[in-house]
Design a protein around this motif. Structure first.
Motif, short mmCIF file in Angstrom:
data_model
loop_
_atom_site.label_atom_id
_atom_site.label_comp_id
_atom_site.label_asym_id
_atom_site.label_seq_id
_atom_site.Cartn_x
_atom_site.Cartn_y
_atom_site.Cartn_z
N HIS A 1 9.90 6.63 -6.78
CA HIS A 1 11.06 6.78 -5.80
C HIS A 1 11.15 5.90 -4.64
N LEU A 2 10.37 4.68 -4.60
CA LEU A 2 10.07 3.93 -3.43
C LEU A 2 10.99 2.61 -3.75
N TYR A 3 11.46 2.11 -2.56
CA TYR A 3 12.01 0.53 -2.72
C TYR A 3 11.42 -0.42 -3.44
N ARG A 4 12.01 -0.95 -4.29
CA ARG A 4 11.22 -1.82 -5.27
C ARG A 4 11.19 -3.43 -4.70
N LYS A 5 11.91 -3.50 -3.59
CA LYS A 5 11.87 -5.08 -3.14
C LYS A 5 11.45 -5.04 -1.77
N PRO A 6 10.35 -4.61 -1.29
CA PRO A 6 10.08 -4.70 -0.17
C PRO A 6 9.74 -5.99 0.55
N VAL A 7 9.72 -5.92 2.02
CA VAL A 7 9.65 -7.29 2.69
C VAL A 7 8.44 -7.99 2.47
#
Length: 479
Positions: free
Chosen positions: A302-308
């Motif tokens: 459920h986490l963001y798949r394009k982190p910085v």
């Protein structure tokens, strides 16, 4: 966003009408009660002045019914020269400027990596957007809840508003709407992103609202010391949040962990990658406590798949821009990471509480010089403290929302707000900022249309023969 600044009941026009009716009713009552004492026109003029003086504070202290505030004119002006309460224009302009900044970094950040979010350590133009929004929420809450008639009712309304933002954030940022390069709709609930920008604002809003409703004294502050004493429990709450965040970030043990990525070259089982940690106090992309808590509570799916951090030198040959993985890229480069995570939202709430203090200054101090002076002092302190912490090892990291990052961005927000207030509310340069003012009043709808792909989605809906043949693709966007 604009939602936290709107009156809780009714509209500004309705408020103005009710205020006029109350003034008229009050003056009629005084005229009836003192009709026998009035002898000539001079006495009637004095009596009308008394009626205005009695009704004016009621307008200024409308409390949670309206965020309108009295203009900061000198108290020595004659009564007939005093103006009615006005909306704080500089706050709308500040919000509108933040919206413009958000659109700029979203659309141009890919072309100019220097203004895009920092890959990890450091601070860029894009990294100011979120703290500025949270700061504005805090200032608005200081005006909206300056006088609360019923704490239980105000609490219920604050919770409902936070839930609306949470639900809206899940709908807009959970993955249901397609992106520019993905023309499919819908989202697997098991893979749905749970946190996001609106969700973080909702959490910070609720924390600050509850503090403003329940944790303040009843006395009116007439000095800076009295202001700190009146809101001492709010500062205590902010300090507790900072201690909790710092203690967990540097005290919890982060074990090694694993995650899966789909194998794009075959139909075999997904790859399982291991990330070696076994450390405490690490603030790098792989082994920080912020990511560990989100993986444990929210679930890594459920986490963001394009982190910085995919734009760091370890993960991109085109760093600080996106690019292919280097041959020796570490295993964590393809892992999901939530930039609006649970623990980092704790520190985000502190930014909202800082903005709340700036709103308190507006409520309790009516002189322009006093307001600016009381804004610049803490702004300078926050900037100096944040930079000093960064030098001594507590790095400025937006993805973790570190304490040093909170201090620097809150100080910058205070300086910018004071400058806009000086330009707009004191010197009256409203024509040159009218567009920003309009955008600030409609910030939420602009955010939804411009930053959540709603406009591109509408444009994508019209194509020639195949969905890929749409207007955006013809001009080179979304290929």
């Amino acid at each position: 966003m604009a939602i936290e600044y709107e009156p809780i009941k009714g509209h500004a026009n309705d408020l103005a009408g009710s205020v006029y009716a109350r003034e008229k009713h009050l003056s009629i009552d005084i005229d009836m009660g003192n009709a026998e004492k009035i002898q000539d026109d001079d006495d009637q003029k004095k009596l009308s002045q008394v009626a205005f003086q009695i009704s004016a504070p009621n307008i200024a202290n409308k409390g949670e019914e309206s965020p309108l505030i009295p203009t900061s004119t000198s108290t020595h002006l004659p009564l007939h020269r005093q103006q009615p309460p006005q909306r704080l224009i500089s706050l709308d302009v500040f919000r509108g400027l933040t919206i413009v900044l958000m659109i700029l970094v979203d659309d141009v950040g890919g072309l100019l990596p220097a203004i895009n979010h920092s890959p990890w350590n450091g601070l860029t133009l894009a990294d100011y957007v979120m703290p500025f929004f949270l700061f504005i929420v805090g200032v608005s809450l200081g005006l909206t809840y300056k006088k609360v008639s019923c704490r239980v009712t105000a609490t219920r309304k604050a919770i409902l508003r936070a839930l609306k933002l949470l639900i809206l954030g899940l709908f807009l940022q959970g993955g249901f709407f397609h992106g520019l390069k993905n023309l499919t709709y819908g989202i697997d609930i098991e893979q749905m992103r749970l946190m996001g920008i609106l969700q973080r604002i909702a959490i910070a809003y609720l924390v600050a609202a509850l503090c403003e409703i329940w944790l303040k004294g009843d006395d009116h502050a007439t000095s800076q010391l009295a202001l700190l004493r009146k809101y001492q429990f709010q500062w205590l709450a902010a300090s507790v949040l900072v201690v909790i965040y710092v203690s967990l970030l540097y005290g919890l043990y982060v074990p090694s962990w694993q995650y899966q990525i789909p194998d794009s070259t075959s139909f075999s089982e997904p790859k399982i990658l291991s990330v070696k940690c076994g450390v405490r106090g690490d603030t790098g992309p792989a082994c920080n406590v912020v990511g560990m808590i989100d993986r444990k509570i929210l679930g890594i799916q459920h986490l963001y798949r394009k982190p910085v951090f995919v734009r760091t030198k370890q993960c991109s040959i085109n760093s600080p821009d996106y690019g292919p993985l280097p041959s020796d890229a570490p295993t964590w480069c393809q892992a999901p990471f939530e930039p609006e995570g649970l623990l980092s939202s704790v520190m985000a709430a502190v930014t909202c509480l800082v903005g709340l203090y700036y709103g308190h200054i507006i409520v309790h101090f009516k002189d322009h010089i006093d307001r600016i002076r009381l804004w610049l002092i803490p702004s300078s302190a926050f900037l100096i403290l944040g930079l000093a912490l960064d030098i001594f090892g507590m790095h400025i990291i937006k993805a973790l929302y570190t304490f040093s990052y909170m201090c620097v961005t809150a100080g910058a927000a205070g300086f910018l707000f004071a400058g806009i207030y000086l330009l707009v509310d004191i010197y009256g340069y409203r024509r040159m900022t009218s567009v920003l003012e309009w955008m600030g009043k409609h910030a939420l709808i602009i955010y939804i249309l411009a930053a959540c792909n709603i406009i591109p989605i509408i444009i994508h809906g019209f194509y020639w023969k195949q969905p890929q043949n749409n207007i955006l693709s013809l001009i080179g966007i979304g290929r």
